[in-house]
Design a protein around this motif. Structure first.
Motif, PDB file in Angstrom:
ATOM      1  N   VAL A 353       0.844  -1.192   0.000  1.00  0.00           N
ATOM      2  CA  VAL A 353       0.000   0.000   0.000  1.00  0.00           C
ATOM      3  C   VAL A 353       0.886   1.252   0.000  1.00  0.00           C
ATOM      4  N   ARG A 354       1.253   1.744   1.164  1.00  0.00           N
ATOM      5  CA  ARG A 354       2.019   2.986   1.228  1.00  0.00           C
ATOM      6  C   ARG A 354       3.399   2.851   0.603  1.00  0.00           C
ATOM      7  N   GLY A 355       3.954   1.660   0.630  1.00  0.00           N
ATOM      8  CA  GLY A 355       5.292   1.462   0.078  1.00  0.00           C
ATOM      9  C   GLY A 355       5.390   1.681  -1.414  1.00  0.00           C
ATOM     10  N   ARG A 356       4.262   1.651  -2.111  1.00  0.00           N
ATOM     11  CA  ARG A 356       4.284   1.868  -3.559  1.00  0.00           C
ATOM     12  C   ARG A 356       4.702   3.290  -3.922  1.00  0.00           C
ATOM     13  N   ALA A 357       4.685   4.197  -2.955  1.00  0.00           N
ATOM     14  CA  ALA A 357       5.087   5.584  -3.218  1.00  0.00           C
ATOM     15  C   ALA A 357       6.601   5.751  -3.243  1.00  0.00           C
ATOM     16  N   TYR A 358       7.335   4.717  -2.894  1.00  0.00           N
ATOM     17  CA  TYR A 358       8.796   4.795  -2.813  1.00  0.00           C
ATOM     18  C   TYR A 358       9.413   3.831  -3.828  1.00  0.00           C
ATOM     19  N   PRO A 359      10.663   4.079  -4.241  1.00  0.00           N
ATOM     20  CA  PRO A 359      11.245   3.295  -5.344  1.00  0.00           C
ATOM     21  C   PRO A 359      11.829   1.947  -4.928  1.00  0.00           C
ATOM     22  N   PHE A 360      11.052   1.142  -4.197  1.00  0.00           N
ATOM     23  CA  PHE A 360      11.539  -0.181  -3.802  1.00  0.00           C
ATOM     24  C   PHE A 360      11.792  -1.074  -5.002  1.00  0.00           C
ATOM     25  N   ALA A 361      11.070  -0.859  -6.083  1.00  0.00           N
ATOM     26  CA  ALA A 361      11.257  -1.694  -7.271  1.00  0.00           C
ATOM     27  C   ALA A 361      12.633  -1.500  -7.907  1.00  0.00           C
ATOM     28  N   GLU A 362      13.340  -0.437  -7.515  1.00  0.00           N
ATOM     29  CA  GLU A 362      14.640  -0.143  -8.122  1.00  0.00           C
ATOM     30  C   GLU A 362      15.826  -0.607  -7.280  1.00  0.00           C
ATOM     31  N   VAL A 363      15.577  -1.233  -6.128  1.00  0.00           N
ATOM     32  CA  VAL A 363      16.706  -1.564  -5.241  1.00  0.00           C
ATOM     33  C   VAL A 363      17.541  -2.713  -5.784  1.00  0.00           C
ATOM     34  N   VAL A 364      16.965  -3.567  -6.629  1.00  0.00           N
ATOM     35  CA  VAL A 364      17.726  -4.661  -7.234  1.00  0.00           C
ATOM     36  C   VAL A 364      18.350  -4.136  -8.519  1.00  0.00           C
ATOM     37  N   GLY A 365      19.668  -3.997  -8.503  1.00  0.00           N
ATOM     38  CA  GLY A 365      20.348  -3.393  -9.639  1.00  0.00           C
ATOM     39  C   GLY A 365      20.603  -4.342 -10.780  1.00  0.00           C
ATOM     40  N   THR A 366      21.014  -5.552 -10.479  1.00  0.00           N
ATOM     41  CA  THR A 366      21.277  -6.563 -11.502  1.00  0.00           C
ATOM     42  C   THR A 366      20.676  -7.878 -11.048  1.00  0.00           C
ATOM     43  N   VAL A 367      20.371  -8.728 -12.031  1.00  0.00           N
ATOM     44  CA  VAL A 367      19.792 -10.042 -11.746  1.00  0.00           C
ATOM     45  C   VAL A 367      20.616 -11.093 -12.467  1.00  0.00           C
ATOM     46  N   HIS A 368      20.975 -12.165 -11.752  1.00  0.00           N
ATOM     47  CA  HIS A 368      21.813 -13.223 -12.297  1.00  0.00           C
ATOM     48  C   HIS A 368      21.094 -14.567 -12.186  1.00  0.00           C
ATOM     49  N   PRO A 369      21.346 -15.480 -13.114  1.00  0.00           N
ATOM     50  CA  PRO A 369      20.806 -16.834 -12.947  1.00  0.00           C
ATOM     51  C   PRO A 369      21.510 -17.549 -11.792  1.00  0.00           C
ATOM     52  N   PRO A 383      32.553  -2.106  -4.535  1.00  0.00           N
ATOM     53  CA  PRO A 383      32.349  -0.845  -3.806  1.00  0.00           C
ATOM     54  C   PRO A 383      31.132  -0.063  -4.284  1.00  0.00           C
ATOM     55  N   ASP A 384      30.821  -0.169  -5.574  1.00  0.00           N
ATOM     56  CA  ASP A 384      29.673   0.555  -6.124  1.00  0.00           C
ATOM     57  C   ASP A 384      28.477  -0.362  -6.326  1.00  0.00           C
ATOM     58  N   ALA A 385      28.380  -1.398  -5.517  1.00  0.00           N
ATOM     59  CA  ALA A 385      27.312  -2.364  -5.667  1.00  0.00           C
ATOM     60  C   ALA A 385      25.941  -1.726  -5.459  1.00  0.00           C
ATOM     61  N   PRO A 386      24.932  -2.222  -6.163  1.00  0.00           N
ATOM     62  CA  PRO A 386      23.564  -1.754  -5.904  1.00  0.00           C
ATOM     63  C   PRO A 386      23.107  -2.213  -4.525  1.00  0.00           C
ATOM     64  N   LEU A 387      21.974  -1.702  -4.082  1.00  0.00           N
ATOM     65  CA  LEU A 387      21.461  -2.103  -2.769  1.00  0.00           C
ATOM     66  C   LEU A 387      21.249  -3.611  -2.695  1.00  0.00           C
ATOM     67  N   ARG A 388      20.783  -4.193  -3.751  1.00  0.00           N
ATOM     68  CA  ARG A 388      20.602  -5.648  -3.813  1.00  0.00           C
ATOM     69  C   ARG A 388      20.933  -6.157  -5.200  1.00  0.00           C
ATOM     70  N   VAL A 389      21.451  -7.386  -5.238  1.00  0.00           N
ATOM     71  CA  VAL A 389      21.648  -8.133  -6.468  1.00  0.00           C
ATOM     72  C   VAL A 389      20.691  -9.313  -6.417  1.00  0.00           C
ATOM     73  N   GLY A 390      19.992  -9.557  -7.525  1.00  0.00           N
ATOM     74  CA  GLY A 390      18.982 -10.606  -7.554  1.00  0.00           C
ATOM     75  C   GLY A 390      19.507 -11.903  -8.134  1.00  0.00           C
ATOM     76  N   ILE A 391      18.880 -13.026  -7.702  1.00  0.00           N
ATOM     77  CA  ILE A 391      19.180 -14.359  -8.181  1.00  0.00           C
ATOM     78  C   ILE A 391      17.870 -15.004  -8.611  1.00  0.00           C
ATOM     79  N   ILE A 392      17.817 -15.527  -9.835  1.00  0.00           N
ATOM     80  CA  ILE A 392      16.625 -16.246 -10.277  1.00  0.00           C
ATOM     81  C   ILE A 392      17.035 -17.650 -10.699  1.00  0.00           C
ATOM     82  N   PRO A 393      16.203 -18.656 -10.374  1.00  0.00           N
ATOM     83  CA  PRO A 393      16.586 -20.047 -10.670  1.00  0.00           C
ATOM     84  C   PRO A 393      16.668 -20.357 -12.137  1.00  0.00           C
ATOM     85  N   ARG A 394      15.836 -19.687 -12.965  1.00  0.00           N
ATOM     86  CA  ARG A 394      15.734 -20.100 -14.373  1.00  0.00           C
ATOM     87  C   ARG A 394      16.515 -19.173 -15.269  1.00  0.00           C
TER      88      ARG A 394
END
Length: 394
Positions: A353-369, A383-394
Motif C-alpha cells: 500500500v504505502r510502500g508503492r510511493a517509494y522506489p523499492f522496485a529499483e533496489v535490485v540493480g542486476t539479476v543473475h541466474p 564498492p559501487d554495488a547496488p542495494l541488492r543483487v537478484g538471483i533467479i533459478p531459471r
C-alpha cells in the motif's frame, strides 16, 4: 534451468517426537521434482559454490515446498563468502526470497493471516523458525527462540538441502511465518521483505513504542536497504526523517525514500556537506542501521528519546558511552535483531500500500541466474554495488 511441477507420491510414516518428547508417528509426503531441484552449496570462504541436485523431498505433515521466484543477496551473505562471518559449512546461503507454493504436507499449514496456505500461493517467509512454546516465544521474542532455526544459516543435512534462498526451491518447516503477497508487486520488491524490510519495520515500531509518529523527528544512520526502508516506513507514518551516510549517492537515494535534503544531516557525520543553519533539531528517535555510528546516535537523540540499534551485527570495537549523559537525558537504548512474524506481515502490507510511493522496485540493480551465483556475489561485493543483487533459478 526450469523446474517442473512437483509430483506427490504416496505418504509414508516416520517416527518423530511430540512436544513432550514422546515418540509418535508422522505422515511424510514424498515429492519428486523433475527436473531435480538445485541448491548452491557454500563450502568455504572465497571458494566457488557447488551445485547440488535434489531429485525429491520428504515433506513433514506441516512442511511447505516453495518454488523460488527470486532471491536477493544480503550483506550478511557477502560477509560469509568473504570469511568475515562464521558459518556451519556446507550450507545454502540466502534468506531473502519470494516464491510460489507447489506442495504442502498432509496436515496443512496456516499463513500469517490464519487462513490455510494453498498450492499456487505466492509467498514470502520468515528467516527464523521458532518453536512457539519456549519462554522466549511465549513472551514475543520468537526470533530468539531457544530452538531457533534460520534459513540460509544452517548446515546441510541428509534430506535437508533446500534450507536457503540460493536454490530453485525452499522447504519450509513448522514454525516458519508464511505471508501471502500480491501478484502485482515485483519480485524485486518482495524478496528483501524477508530481511531488510521486516527488520526496518521492527526497528521503527520499537522506536515509536506505540506513539503516533506524525510530526516526530527521526534520524537514520546508514542508507543501506534497512536504513532506507526505515526512512520510508517512518515518513509514511508522518515522521520528519533525515538520513546520515558518508556516501553521497546513498544520501541522494535517501531523499527518494522520504528523507529530507542531505544538507540537513548532522555536521558530525560529514561536515563538508552541512550548513549549521540547516541542521535539524534533536531527533526523538534515532535508528542506527550502519553499525558504525552507535556513539553518535546516542549523542544525537533528544531528551527522553529512543535509540534503536539494528546495524551492529558484526564484530566491532567496544563503543564508549557517556553514562551520566544517558541518565540525565533519560535516554532509552534498545536493539532489534531480525523480527517477529507479525513484523513480516506488516512489512508486506506496507509494501503493498504505502510502500508503492517509494522506489523499492529499483533496489535490485542486476539479476543473475542461479548458476552464476559466484558472479552475482562478486557484483554484490563491489564498492559501487547496488542495494541488492537478484538471483533467479531459471
Amino acid at each position: 534451468m526450469r523446474s517442473a511441477p512437483a509430483a506427490p507420491l504416496l505418504p509414508r510414516r516416520s517416527k518423530t517426537a511430540d512436544p513432550e518428547g514422546r515418540r509418535t508417528e508422522e505422515r511424510r509426503t514424498d515429492v519428486v521434482l523433475r527436473p531435480a531441484a538445485v541448491a548452491m552449496a557454500f563450502i568455504a570462504p572465497e571458494q566457488p559454490h557447488e551445485p547440488i541436485a535434489v531429485p525429491g523431498v520428504a515433506l513433514a505433515a506441516d512442511d511447505v515446498l516453495v518454488a523460488i521466484e527470486m532471491s536477493t543477496i544480503c550483506g550478511s551473505d557477502v560477509h560469509t563468502v568473504h570469511g568475515r562471518r562464521s558459518a556451519p559449512a556446507p550450507l545454502v546461503l540466502g534468506h531473502e526470497s519470494v516464491g510460489r507454493v507447489i506442495a504442502i504436507g498432509s496436515a496443512g499449514v496456516d499463513a500469517a493471516d490464519g487462513t490455510p496456505v494453498r498450492i499456487g500461493d505466492r509467498v514470502v517467509w520468515s528467516v527464523t523458525v521458532s518453536c512457539g512454546r519456549c519462554d522466549r516465544c511465549t513472551t514475543g521474542l520468537t526470533q530468539k527462540c531457544r530452538e531457533l532455526g534460520k534459513y540460509g544459516h544452517e548446515r546441510i543435512a541428509p534430506h535437508r538441502e533446500l534450507t536457503g534462498g540460493f536454490a530453485s526451491h525452499a522447504q519450509l518447516r513448522r514454525g516458519t511465518t508464511i505471508v501471502r503477497v500480491p501478484e502485482t508487486l515485483p519480485a524485486a520488491v518482495l524478496a528483501p521483505a524477508s530481511c531488510a524490510t521486516a527488520t526496518a519495520w521492527a526497528a521503527v515500531q520499537r522506536g515509536a513504542a506505540g506513539r503516533d509518529l506524525s510530526g516526530m523527528r527521526v534520524r537514520v544512520y546508514g542508507a543501506g536497504l534497512v536504513g532506507l526502508s526505515a526512512a520510508a516506513i517512518a515518513e509514511s507514518q508522518g515522521a520528519i526523517v533525515d538520513v546520515a551516510d558518508p556516501n553521497p549517492l546513498r544520501r541522494a537515494a535517501a531523499e527518494r525514500f522520504g528523507a529530507v535534503s542531505a544538507e540537513a544531516i548532522p555536521a558530525a557525520v560529514h561536515p563538508e556537506t552541512v550548513h549549521p543553519e540547516t541542521v535539524h533539531p534533536e531527533p526523538e528517535i534515532v535508528i542506527e542501521a550502519s553499525g558504525h555510528a552507535v556513539a553518535q546516535a546516542a549523542a544525537d537523540v533528544a531528551v527522553g528519546g529512543t535509540v534503536v540499534l539494528v546495524g551492529s551485527v558484526f564484530p566491532a570495537d567496544p563503543v564508549p558511552l557517556d553514562a551520566e549523559s544517558l541518565v540525565r537525558r533519560m535516554i532509552t537504548i534498545t536493539g532489534i535483531h531480525n523480527y517477529t512474524g507479525a513484523d513480516l506481515a506488516d512489512a508486506v502490507s506496507f509494501l503493498a500500500v504505502r510502500g508503492r510511493a517509494y522506489p523499492f522496485a529499483e533496489v535490485v540493480g542486476t539479476v543473475h541466474p542461479l548458476v552464476d551465483l559466484d558472479a552475482a556475489l562478486r557484483a554484490a561485493s563491489a564498492p559501487d554495488a547496488p542495494l541488492r543483487v537478484g538471483i533467479i533459478p531459471r
